[in-house]
Enzyme design. Structure first.
Site, short mmCIF file in Angstrom:
data_model
loop_
_atom_site.label_atom_id
_atom_site.label_comp_id
_atom_site.label_asym_id
_atom_site.label_seq_id
_atom_site.Cartn_x
_atom_site.Cartn_y
_atom_site.Cartn_z
N HIS A 139 25.63 28.01 55.85
CA HIS A 139 24.68 27.17 55.53
C HIS A 139 25.33 25.70 54.88
O HIS A 139 24.69 25.09 53.90
CB HIS A 139 23.65 27.81 54.22
N LYS A 155 41.49 30.54 39.89
CA LYS A 155 42.53 30.75 39.48
C LYS A 155 43.66 29.89 40.45
O LYS A 155 44.64 29.10 39.72
CB LYS A 155 43.17 32.28 40.22
N ARG A 193 46.79 25.99 23.26
CA ARG A 193 45.66 25.51 23.00
C ARG A 193 45.55 24.15 23.21
O ARG A 193 44.12 23.51 23.32
CB ARG A 193 45.36 25.66 21.45
N LYS A 203 43.79 26.86 26.45
CA LYS A 203 43.38 28.46 26.55
C LYS A 203 41.98 28.49 25.75
O LYS A 203 41.18 29.32 26.00
CB LYS A 203 44.31 28.98 25.70
N CYS A 228 43.10 22.08 20.75
CA CYS A 228 43.96 21.75 19.63
C CYS A 228 44.47 22.87 18.88
O CYS A 228 43.69 23.80 18.56
CB CYS A 228 43.38 20.61 18.85
N ASN A 239 40.82 19.79 14.33
CA ASN A 239 40.64 20.39 15.46
C ASN A 239 38.89 20.44 15.53
O ASN A 239 38.28 20.98 14.48
CB ASN A 239 41.20 21.90 15.16
N GLY A 240 38.34 19.74 16.73
CA GLY A 240 36.99 20.01 16.87
C GLY A 240 36.48 18.62 17.10
O GLY A 240 37.23 17.56 17.68
N GLU A 291 36.41 33.90 41.20
CA GLU A 291 37.60 33.85 40.35
C GLU A 291 38.76 33.53 40.93
O GLU A 291 39.70 32.95 40.54
CB GLU A 291 37.59 35.31 39.67
N TRP A 332 44.63 18.47 22.39
CA TRP A 332 43.85 18.34 23.86
C TRP A 332 42.96 17.34 23.59
O TRP A 332 42.05 17.45 22.77
CB TRP A 332 43.37 19.85 24.01
N GLU A 380 43.27 26.13 39.31
CA GLU A 380 43.83 25.69 37.87
C GLU A 380 44.97 25.66 37.76
O GLU A 380 45.60 24.81 36.85
CB GLU A 380 42.93 26.55 36.81
O1 M6R Z 1 37.97 32.39 25.98
P1 M6R Z 1 36.82 32.47 26.99
O2 M6R Z 1 36.77 33.75 27.91
O3 M6R Z 1 35.43 32.24 26.47
O4 M6R Z 1 37.07 31.23 27.85
C1 M6R Z 1 36.23 30.97 28.87
C2 M6R Z 1 36.97 29.81 29.84
O5 M6R Z 1 37.42 28.85 29.34
C3 M6R Z 1 38.03 30.53 30.65
O6 M6R Z 1 37.77 31.96 31.06
C4 M6R Z 1 38.67 29.83 31.69
O7 M6R Z 1 37.97 29.54 32.62
C5 M6R Z 1 40.22 30.53 31.87
N1 M6R Z 1 41.10 30.13 31.25
C6 M6R Z 1 40.50 30.29 33.36
O8 M6R Z 1 41.38 31.01 33.69
#
Ligand code: M6R
Length: 615
Positions: free
Chosen positions: A511, A492, A27, A610, A2, A103-104, A488, A77, A495
């Site tokens: 396995h 990518k 956010r 984010k 948020c 926020n929270g 990773e 969010w 997401e």
């Molecule tokens: O800000 P951070 O690196 O702590 O965030 C951790 C994850 O939320 C973040 O890396 C998330 O997996 C990415 N946005 C993925 O692309």
């Protein structure tokens, strides 16, 4: 998660709030709202969906926007309740005099709600925030003072919050409070700003106060007063904000993600500057505060992170164990925090976080700090909560990353881990792999041009992206130091394109996952020179035997092995150790072009945010 914004001054609050929210969209972006206050009234406007929906509503309220010089705004969010207008912030109380954005997460909101209901509060949303609004309003009823009401209410609230509240009877001020959620107060000339993150206000001011946990602030256009939780005034600690406004523009790219992928060569140059001067010279890492003796006493390293940062940590394990000869555990922060963990003063804890605000990582780092371990934080945000918790702060200086999918911050985290590894190796005076370390330093210096060679010629990647965009599932495989990149790369892709992609260690394929393979399941293999080349190749053969479509991302492929693959993406040659920092660029681009081809909202994928500031 948020985003929060507040303004008090002489300009149209609506304009500042909307501009601020547009910079906070990363956010969270499932609904938004503003409360605009003038001497007579408070008007609340909210809309589900993207910010544009709120902007359209405000276009029809020009009069009110022009005369409201104070306001608060929010981009959501969802945590409690669907992303509807009703659940969007701001929230208010029965009499509508008190308005709040938050926020929270309020952990005891159900108990508080019951108590407030017995006192007559009527709720119209499913949110925890509305409970806080009623609670502050109830306290206001007793004190007739918004500052005191906020002080009293926050004492009853458990959980994390950044609050911004206004009250119709006190039309000259915004009252703010925070606990375990970021909030900054930007200082202007005859105007002041409030935001949950710097990009929202950086175009107006570079001077700010970071509100601390348990503090409450009273913000007027010409004054800022900060109180501690017993109501005592504390001196204002003014700091300078670190970002340039230009950093948050797309600079002609279609998406922030593409811009950020393209920036990676420079990101590497930036982070190496002043630290790695030549392959012959030792790495300089003044930010790392342990002495040689303390370094020699490190018995283990615990790396704690989430998501992409966690994957960077996994690469860190390979290099730290191999070169620095220290056992490394890498753990997702969310798993670390609910078990009895073992750490001591001979443990080096490394927290990795782009945002520095990830709630799980913050909690885990606080937990590890209690065990007297030295805490190094690798982050892109030197102004963040995690940065403030660090004993050694290792900034990655990647510049603000707007796209929700992390790209340049991952490369920057990898480089940080390479540098730390070399530093530990050199400080310990180790001999094994001395030549490899020299080569690694050479390769780090050459890395920017290799990355640029990839991003400047993406024709092949784009064609392959188009060809495979119709598949519903994907498997990424790799072994050794490239295995984290399989995770990773899959992250990518899933997401931003919502394709079901999973990363596996290539050796694990047989396995279980192999059962899923057929000609509808593309398998992407990271095939690099090095000790596992033949092993990965055998795993590819096994996949091919099940008719899987095979893509290789490779820095070298024996001519005899070429026919095995349906498609091949070549990357510049490099050692096994530097491999992850090169081939990830291809995986980022592949995910980007698939999502773009499918017409997805690349920078703001559904359900994500984010900065994950809730546990
Ligand atoms: O800000 P951070 O690196 O702590 O965030 C951790 C994850 O939320 C973040 O890396 C998330 O997996 C990415 N946005 C993925 O692309």
């Amino acid at each position: 998660m948020c985003g929060i914004i507040g303004y008090v001054g002489d300009r149209s609050a609506a304009e500042i709030l909307i501009s601020g929210l547009s910079h906070l969209e990363y956010r969270g972006y499932d609904s938004s709202g503003v409360a605009l206050m003038n001497d007579k009234e408070v008007n609340i406007y909210k809309a589900p969906g993207k910010l544009i929906n709120l902007i359209e509503i405000l276009k029809t309220k020009q009069n009110i926007c022009a005369k409201s010089k104070i306001g608060i705004g929010h981009i959501r969010w969802a945590t409690h309740g669907l992303p509807t207008t009703q659940n969007a912030h701001p929230h208010t109380c029965n009499c509508k005099n008190l308005t709040l954005v938050h926020n929270g997460i309020i952990e005891n909101y159900q108990e508080l709600k019951k108590e407030l209901e017995q006192l007559g509060a009527r709720f119209s949303s499913q949110t925890d925030t509305e409970v806080a609004a009623h609670l502050i309003a109830y306290e206001y009823g007793k004190t007739k003072n918004l500052l005191k009401a906020m002080l009293n209410a926050t004492k009853k609230i458990k959980g994390a919050f950044a609050f911004c509240a206004i009250h119709k009877n006190e039309p000259d001020k915004i009252v703010v409070a925070k606990r375990n959620a970021p909030l900054i107060i930007g200082i202007g000339q005859e105007e002041n700003f409030i935001a949950s993150d710097i990009p929202a206000i950086i175009e107006y001011t570079k001077k700010a106060i970071y509100l601390s946990d348990y503090q409450v602030g009273v913000i007027k256009k010409d004054s800022i007063e900060i109180y501690n939780d017993n109501g005592t005034l504390v001196p204002n600690k003014i700091e300078y904000l670190p970002f340039e406004a230009v950093a948050i523009s797309k600079m002609g790219y279609k998406h922030f993600m593409l811009k950020e992928i393209h920036e990676q060569g420079d990101v590497v140059r930036n982070i190496l500057a002043g630290k790695l001067l030549s392959p012959e010279k030792n790495v300089v890492l003044d930010e790392f505060k342990l002495t040689k003796k303390e370094i020699n006493n490190i018995k283990r390293i615990q790396i704690i992170a989430c998501g992409t940062s966690y994957h960077a940590g996994l690469v860190g394990k390979y290099i730290l164990e191999k070169f620095a000869k220290i056992p490394v555990d890498v753990e997702a922060s969310s798993e670390y925090i609910y078990r009895d963990t073992i750490a001591d003063k001979n443990t080096l804890a490394i927290g990795i976080s782009q945002s520095g605000e990830t709630a799980d990582t913050i909690t885990a780092i606080k937990q590890i700090k209690e065990q007297e371990s030295h805490v190094a934080i690798i982050t892109n945000r030197v102004d963040s909560t995690l940065a403030r918790l660090s004993d050694s702060l290792l900034p990655v200086n990647a510049g603000i990353e707007v796209s929700v999918a992390a790209t340049k911050s991952y490369i920057a985290q990898l480089i940080s881990l390479y540098l730390l590894t070399i530093y530990l190796f050199e400080q310990k005076g180790l001999e094994q792999y001395k030549e490899e370390i020299r080569t690694l330093k050479q390769e780090l210096m050459e890395l920017p041009s290799k990355i640029e060679a990839i991003v400047e010629n993406t024709t092949n990647i784009q064609e392959i992206a188009k060809k495979y965009s119709c598949y519903k599932d994907f498997i990424f495989i790799a072994r050794g130091i490239n295995y984290p990149n399989a995770l990773e790369g899959a992250l990518k892709l899933k997401e931003i394109s919502y394709i079901n992609a999973t990363g596996y260690s290539a050796g694990e394929l047989k396995h279980g996952p192999i059962a899923m393979l057929d000609n509808n399941m593309p398998v992407l293999a990271l095939l690099n020179t090095g000790v596992v080349y033949d092993k990965v190749l055998s795993n590819c053969e096994e996949a091919k035997a099940r008719q899987a479509k095979l893509i290789a991302v490779t820095n070298y492929i024996e001519p005899k092995d070429v026919p095995l693959f349906d498609d091949i993406i070549n990357v510049p040659l490099g050692s096994e150790t530097i491999g992850p920092a090169i081939n990830i660029v291809v995986l980022q681009l592949l995910a980007y072009y698939i999502a773009e081809y499918l017409g997805k909202d690349v920078d703001q994928p559904r359900n994500l945010a984010k900065s994950v500031t809730v546990e």
